[in-house]
Enzyme design. Structure first.
Site, PDB file in Angstrom:
ATOM      1  N   SER A 160      42.704  40.289  36.603  1.00  0.00           N
ATOM      2  CA  SER A 160      43.847  40.023  35.734  1.00  0.00           C
ATOM      3  C   SER A 160      45.004  39.573  36.629  1.00  0.00           C
ATOM      4  CB  SER A 160      44.200  41.263  34.913  1.00  0.00           C
ATOM      5  OG  SER A 160      45.253  40.974  34.017  1.00  0.00           O
ATOM      6  N   HIS A 187      41.637  37.602  32.895  1.00  0.00           N
ATOM      7  CA  HIS A 187      42.673  37.643  31.866  1.00  0.00           C
ATOM      8  C   HIS A 187      43.684  36.540  32.185  1.00  0.00           C
ATOM      9  CE1 HIS A 187      42.151  42.246  30.957  1.00  0.00           C
ATOM     10  NE2 HIS A 187      41.041  41.549  30.773  1.00  0.00           N
ATOM     11  N   ASP A 280      40.676  47.574  32.330  1.00  0.00           N
ATOM     12  CA  ASP A 280      39.521  46.834  31.843  1.00  0.00           C
ATOM     13  C   ASP A 280      38.410  46.856  32.895  1.00  0.00           C
ATOM     14  OD1 ASP A 280      38.035  45.402  30.085  1.00  0.00           O
ATOM     15  OD2 ASP A 280      39.192  43.543  30.221  1.00  0.00           O
TER      16      ASP A 280
END
EC number: 3.1.1.61
Length: 350
Positions: A160, A187, A280
């Site tokens: 991310s 992400h 995540d």
């Protein structure tokens, strides 16, 4: 408590010290500041009411604090979330599910709170030169793999905030010809995927490719998982797009990518979790480990934000931790040892 400019601040009120501590850790992992953390009596005795965008309230027994609700109504117009579930033991799957539910509630009031890389930050990577003085060479004991063949082993790269820089450095430090393919779950704002594909696609050996229905991951591929819809594999290992969005607040869901790719490849699917906010990957990591997969994480000091790799490490599933350069070196070493072992087994059976 003072926070960083531009970051939303939350207030935490609980008469349970452990719950205050865990709520503060979780909200910090999501990039929020905490402008107050204390019990109801401390809040009611505060000289100046804290300026929070949101209040999180969890009490052992609300009847023990009859004036708290009125005190909040009189002093703030910010949303107040009562009755939060108690936080389980950190590092457990139950804990990360609790964190994910907390994130959902926070975002219902504050909107998306995870910071993502900007287009400008990704563009800057195009001007960076690889940190190695010469192109990495394939070790003698690793036979060059054909890019025309589907990969026997797949490594998922999950990231991310700070991920594009870390993944680019990782790829820059890999030699060509490795007998693996990569699936990249990043992400990112969907508007910036073209920029990301172009910047990481400049690498001579490992170019970013968009996922295509019916395509199988080949040796040397870096397949970028799209943001909008979930992707999985069919029985033959070919990529397949679903009509439904990724589960969870951000796409692609790294947890779901681990599950979808791991379901097909089993112990031949591995994962490296790079820089990023949130957790995540932490829910699916134990399930992937049960296949016999390797799970590695980027070490905290080299991350733009270490929350995501730290969360995966907290599950106890990761077996190696390093900088992007060290992760690349360890991957080459791991493949080389595997090739040597296969060579010995062939000689012994001859």
């Amino acid at each position: 408590m003072t926070g960083q400019p531009g970051r939303p601040a939350v207030g935490i009120v609980s008469d349970i010290v452990l719950q205050r501590h865990r709520l503060q850790e979780a909200t910090s992992r999501f990039g929020l500041d905490v402008c107050f953390s204390g019990d109801p009596d401390r809040l009611q005795g505060y000289p100046e009411f804290p300026d929070a965008c949101l209040w999180l309230i969890t009490l052992e027994d609300e009847a023990d604090h009859p004036v708290l609700f009125d005190h909040l109504l009189e002093n703030t117009e910010a949303p107040v979330l009562f009755g939060l579930d108690p936080a389980p033991k950190p590092g457990t799957t139950e804990y990360f599910r609790w964190e994910r539910r907390l994130l959902d509630k926070l975002e219902q009031s504050l909107g998306h709170i995870e910071k993502l890389d900007s287009a400008a930050a990704i563009e800057e990577l195009a001007n960076e030169q690889p940190r190695t003085s010469a192109s990495p060479r394939l070790p003698h004991w690793i036979p060059p793999a054909s890019a025309d063949l589907p990969a026997e082993e797949v490594w998922i790269l999950g990231a991310s905030l700070g991920g594009p820089a870390a993944v680019k450095t990782f790829l820059d430090n890999l030699p060509p010809g490795l007998p693996v393919g990569f699936v990249y779950a990043q992400h990112i704002d969907n508007n910036f995927t073209d920029v990301l594909t172009r910047v990481l696609g400049r690498h001579a050996h490992y170019k970013l490719k968009r996922a295509e229905t019916g395509y199988r991951v080949h040796n040397g591929d870096v397949i970028l998982m799209p943001v909008e819809h979930e992707w999985t594999l069919d029985d033959s290992g070919a990529l397949k797009e679903r009509e439904t969005p990724w589960p969870g607040p951000y796409g692609p869901s790294i947890d779901q990518v681990l599950l979808n790719i791991g379901d097909h490849y089993g112990s031949r699917c591995h994962a490296i979790i790079f820089s990023g906010m949130g957790n995540d990957g932490a829910i699916a990591a134990p399930l992937l480990k049960a296949y016999g997969s390797r799970i590695w994480v980027q070490e905290s000091g080299s991350c733009g934000n270490s929350s995501m790799p730290d969360s995966v490490a907290a599950t106890g599933c990761s077996v190696y931790r390093g900088t992007p350069e060290q992760l690349a070196s360890e991957l080459v070493k791991t493949i080389e040892e595997s090739c040597l072992l296969k060579g010995r087994q062939k000689r012994d059976s001859a």
